[in-house]
Design a protein around this motif. Sequence first.
Motif, PDB file in Angstrom:
ATOM      1  N   GLY A 138      20.268  -8.021  19.222  1.00 20.41           N
ATOM      2  CA  GLY A 138      20.154  -7.554  17.850  1.00 20.41           C
ATOM      3  C   GLY A 138      21.196  -8.186  16.946  1.00 20.41           C
ATOM      4  N   PRO A 139      21.067  -7.996  15.621  1.00 23.32           N
ATOM      5  CA  PRO A 139      21.990  -8.612  14.657  1.00 23.32           C
ATOM      6  C   PRO A 139      23.448  -8.188  14.818  1.00 23.32           C
ATOM      7  N   PHE A 140      23.684  -6.972  15.360  1.00 26.26           N
ATOM      8  CA  PHE A 140      25.062  -6.485  15.485  1.00 26.26           C
ATOM      9  C   PHE A 140      25.657  -6.754  16.856  1.00 26.26           C
ATOM     10  N   ASN A 141      24.895  -7.429  17.737  1.00 23.94           N
ATOM     11  CA  ASN A 141      25.378  -7.703  19.083  1.00 23.94           C
ATOM     12  C   ASN A 141      26.009  -9.087  19.201  1.00 23.94           C
ATOM     13  N   GLN A 142      26.357  -9.677  18.074  1.00 19.76           N
ATOM     14  CA  GLN A 142      26.994 -10.986  18.046  1.00 19.76           C
ATOM     15  C   GLN A 142      27.962 -11.030  16.877  1.00 19.76           C
ATOM     16  N   HIS A 143      28.882 -11.995  16.951  1.00 18.67           N
ATOM     17  CA  HIS A 143      29.716 -12.258  15.779  1.00 18.67           C
ATOM     18  C   HIS A 143      28.808 -12.876  14.724  1.00 18.67           C
ATOM     19  N   PRO A 144      28.889 -12.440  13.458  1.00 22.33           N
ATOM     20  CA  PRO A 144      27.941 -12.909  12.442  1.00 22.33           C
ATOM     21  C   PRO A 144      27.933 -14.427  12.281  1.00 22.33           C
ATOM     22  N   PHE A 145      26.724 -14.972  12.238  1.00 18.86           N
ATOM     23  CA  PHE A 145      26.519 -16.390  11.943  1.00 18.86           C
ATOM     24  C   PHE A 145      26.120 -16.474  10.478  1.00 18.86           C
ATOM     25  N   VAL A 146      26.995 -17.050   9.658  1.00 20.61           N
ATOM     26  CA  VAL A 146      26.804 -17.037   8.205  1.00 20.61           C
ATOM     27  C   VAL A 146      26.507 -18.451   7.722  1.00 20.61           C
ATOM     28  N   ASN A 147      25.314 -18.642   7.130  1.00 23.04           N
ATOM     29  CA  ASN A 147      24.944 -19.968   6.649  1.00 23.04           C
ATOM     30  C   ASN A 147      23.785 -19.851   5.665  1.00 23.04           C
ATOM     31  N   ASP A 148      24.006 -20.276   4.435  1.00 24.74           N
ATOM     32  CA  ASP A 148      22.967 -20.186   3.408  1.00 24.74           C
ATOM     33  C   ASP A 148      22.012 -21.370   3.427  1.00 24.74           C
ATOM     34  N   GLU A 149      22.455 -22.516   3.936  1.00 20.61           N
ATOM     35  CA  GLU A 149      21.691 -23.751   3.813  1.00 20.61           C
ATOM     36  C   GLU A 149      20.805 -24.067   5.009  1.00 20.61           C
ATOM     37  N   LEU A 150      21.107 -23.492   6.177  1.00 18.21           N
ATOM     38  CA  LEU A 150      20.400 -23.884   7.402  1.00 18.21           C
ATOM     39  C   LEU A 150      18.872 -23.786   7.289  1.00 18.21           C
ATOM     40  N   PRO A 151      18.306 -22.672   6.813  1.00 16.28           N
ATOM     41  CA  PRO A 151      16.842 -22.597   6.717  1.00 16.28           C
ATOM     42  C   PRO A 151      16.243 -23.690   5.840  1.00 16.28           C
ATOM     43  N   ASN A 152      16.932 -24.035   4.743  1.00 13.52           N
ATOM     44  CA  ASN A 152      16.442 -25.092   3.855  1.00 13.52           C
ATOM     45  C   ASN A 152      16.391 -26.438   4.563  1.00 13.52           C
ATOM     46  N   ARG A 153      17.399 -26.721   5.376  1.00 12.78           N
ATOM     47  CA  ARG A 153      17.454 -28.007   6.072  1.00 12.78           C
ATOM     48  C   ARG A 153      16.455 -28.055   7.222  1.00 12.78           C
ATOM     49  N   ILE A 154      16.156 -26.884   7.822  1.00  8.15           N
ATOM     50  CA  ILE A 154      15.151 -26.840   8.890  1.00  8.15           C
ATOM     51  C   ILE A 154      13.756 -27.071   8.318  1.00  8.15           C
ATOM     52  N   ILE A 155      13.466 -26.410   7.185  1.00  8.71           N
ATOM     53  CA  ILE A 155      12.101 -26.443   6.654  1.00  8.71           C
ATOM     54  C   ILE A 155      11.700 -27.835   6.155  1.00  8.71           C
ATOM     55  N   ILE A 156      12.696 -28.671   5.793  1.00  7.00           N
ATOM     56  CA  ILE A 156      12.354 -30.034   5.376  1.00  7.00           C
ATOM     57  C   ILE A 156      12.502 -31.031   6.525  1.00  7.00           C
ATOM     58  N   GLY A 157      12.882 -30.544   7.721  1.00  7.85           N
ATOM     59  CA  GLY A 157      12.919 -31.395   8.904  1.00  7.85           C
ATOM     60  C   GLY A 157      14.212 -32.130   9.149  1.00  7.85           C
ATOM     61  N   SER A 158      15.218 -31.924   8.312  1.00 14.98           N
ATOM     62  CA  SER A 158      16.498 -32.614   8.503  1.00 14.98           C
ATOM     63  C   SER A 158      17.234 -32.093   9.735  1.00 14.98           C
ATOM     64  N   ILE A 159      17.010 -30.811  10.046  1.00 16.55           N
ATOM     65  CA  ILE A 159      17.567 -30.210  11.265  1.00 16.55           C
ATOM     66  C   ILE A 159      16.410 -29.696  12.108  1.00 16.55           C
ATOM     67  N   VAL A 160      16.451 -29.986  13.403  1.00 20.77           N
ATOM     68  CA  VAL A 160      15.453 -29.484  14.345  1.00 20.77           C
ATOM     69  C   VAL A 160      16.171 -28.599  15.364  1.00 20.77           C
ATOM     70  N   ILE A 161      15.717 -27.366  15.515  1.00 18.29           N
ATOM     71  CA  ILE A 161      16.321 -26.432  16.472  1.00 18.29           C
ATOM     72  C   ILE A 161      15.788 -26.738  17.872  1.00 18.29           C
ATOM     73  N   LYS A 162      16.700 -26.882  18.818  1.00 20.31           N
ATOM     74  CA  LYS A 162      16.331 -27.181  20.209  1.00 20.31           C
ATOM     75  C   LYS A 162      16.977 -26.168  21.148  1.00 20.31           C
ATOM     76  N   SER A 163      16.442 -26.091  22.361  1.00 17.22           N
ATOM     77  CA  SER A 163      17.038 -25.222  23.377  1.00 17.22           C
ATOM     78  C   SER A 163      18.320 -25.855  23.914  1.00 17.22           C
ATOM     79  N   ASN A 164      18.939 -25.211  24.874  1.00 16.45           N
ATOM     80  CA  ASN A 164      20.215 -25.688  25.408  1.00 16.45           C
ATOM     81  C   ASN A 164      20.056 -27.050  26.087  1.00 16.45           C
ATOM     82  N   ILE A 165      21.110 -27.832  26.115  1.00 14.61           N
ATOM     83  CA  ILE A 165      21.086 -29.134  26.784  1.00 14.61           C
ATOM     84  C   ILE A 165      21.044 -28.925  28.296  1.00 14.61           C
ATOM     85  N   ARG A 166      20.111 -29.634  28.944  1.00 18.46           N
ATOM     86  CA  ARG A 166      20.026 -29.583  30.407  1.00 18.46           C
ATOM     87  C   ARG A 166      20.827 -30.722  31.026  1.00 18.46           C
ATOM     88  N   SER A 167      20.650 -31.935  30.494  1.00 18.12           N
ATOM     89  CA  SER A 167      21.326 -33.097  31.064  1.00 18.12           C
ATOM     90  C   SER A 167      21.344 -34.243  30.056  1.00 18.12           C
TER      91      SER A 167
END
Length: 403
Positions: A138-167
């Motif tokens: 849940g939202p209170f089970n972590q230290h807050p991640f604060v970022n106003d720009e991340l969704p904007n950069r994801i929606i235009i494709g500049s940032i791509v969210i990936k799972s953890n690095i395997r190798s």
Amino acid sequence: IFDFVLVAVGHHASPHFPLSQFPGADKFQGRILHSHDYRDFKGFENKKVVVLGMGNSGGDIAVELSWHAKQVFLSTRRGSWVFNRVGPHGYPIDFLITTRYQNLLDWLIPKSITQKAVEKMLTEKLDHAHYGLKPEHGPFNQHPFVNDELPNRIIIGSIVIKSNIRSFKERSVVFDDGTEEEADVVIFATGFVFEFPFLHESIAHVNGTDAQLYKYMWPLSMKRNTLAIIGHVQVLGAVNPVSEMQCRWATRVFKGLNIVQLPSDREMIKDIDKKRKAMKRKYYNSQRHTIEVPHIDYMDEIALKIGVKPNLFSLFFTDYQLAKKIFYEISSAYQYRLVGAGRWEGARRAIMEQKQRMLHPLHTRPLPNKTIKDAPLKSDLSWIFIKICFFIFLILYTDRLCE
């Protein structure tokens, strides 16, 4: 030779760099660095960059590089809830949530209800599942991640969210979901190790996540309390006022002026264990979730030790306007300058004018007075809830007196 020592170097000094945990990292022909060594975007232009870790540093680096790099991949093991710096009515979010009013609501309202309400609010603004961000916690089970720009950069494709690095491969990175991406640079935003290499274990157990520190400040088993750790906390709010409050306490203990003496080692250990258990219940298991402190509660804890906590109940009868400000607005350090040691004559005025000072830099274009409305810092619905709870408490208390 010194009589007393304040260790105030913070806990962001020794990078946690788990490179050996990732197969093939030694064969990777690109550049690998830790966020601790990142300064700005220069040198990353037109590169394919993987940022590993979705803490605040990882998010900020990914956003900045997304304006200059060819492609940015933000790799996260759990995902994260994204909070905005700018809150309702354009107020800074900490100005709205670091209040005694909000603190009371958090205490009164069951955590499950609050979690669902906040999750709903965050999802309405940003559907975390669609963006690949939604975690299992849940939202209170972590230290807050604060970022106003991340969704904007994801929606235009500049940032791509990936799972953890395997190798790693020579020129690419393989992720846990089996996908593979070419990469020129990998930045480990994997946090820091909590250690003070200049403090030997023979002096006190202060290194690591299992450090024995009373109120995150005082080492145990000291013949005399001549050593205090300052700022070794991860605050849900501003850290500077907390560090100042810790220094006020430490110097009074050093001088022998404190109204409440430090307890025995046995009592200190009880307090340390109690805080550890509470933290494990609230947060998911992570190194950074071993020194979390709520801003107001922690400040009040120390303020009580040195006799500078304001008496809000008394103020409601003697200075109602000040009491309202202290209750509804941000819990600033001025509150702890109203009474006791270090009392400051200008504290009341500073509190009464703090909202105007916060808004002043925004008022750069003259507007007709009628167009400037003072937005409320509390919702009518939550105020009604407090009144209902108060009357229920009053009824139960009256019934108990009549028994």
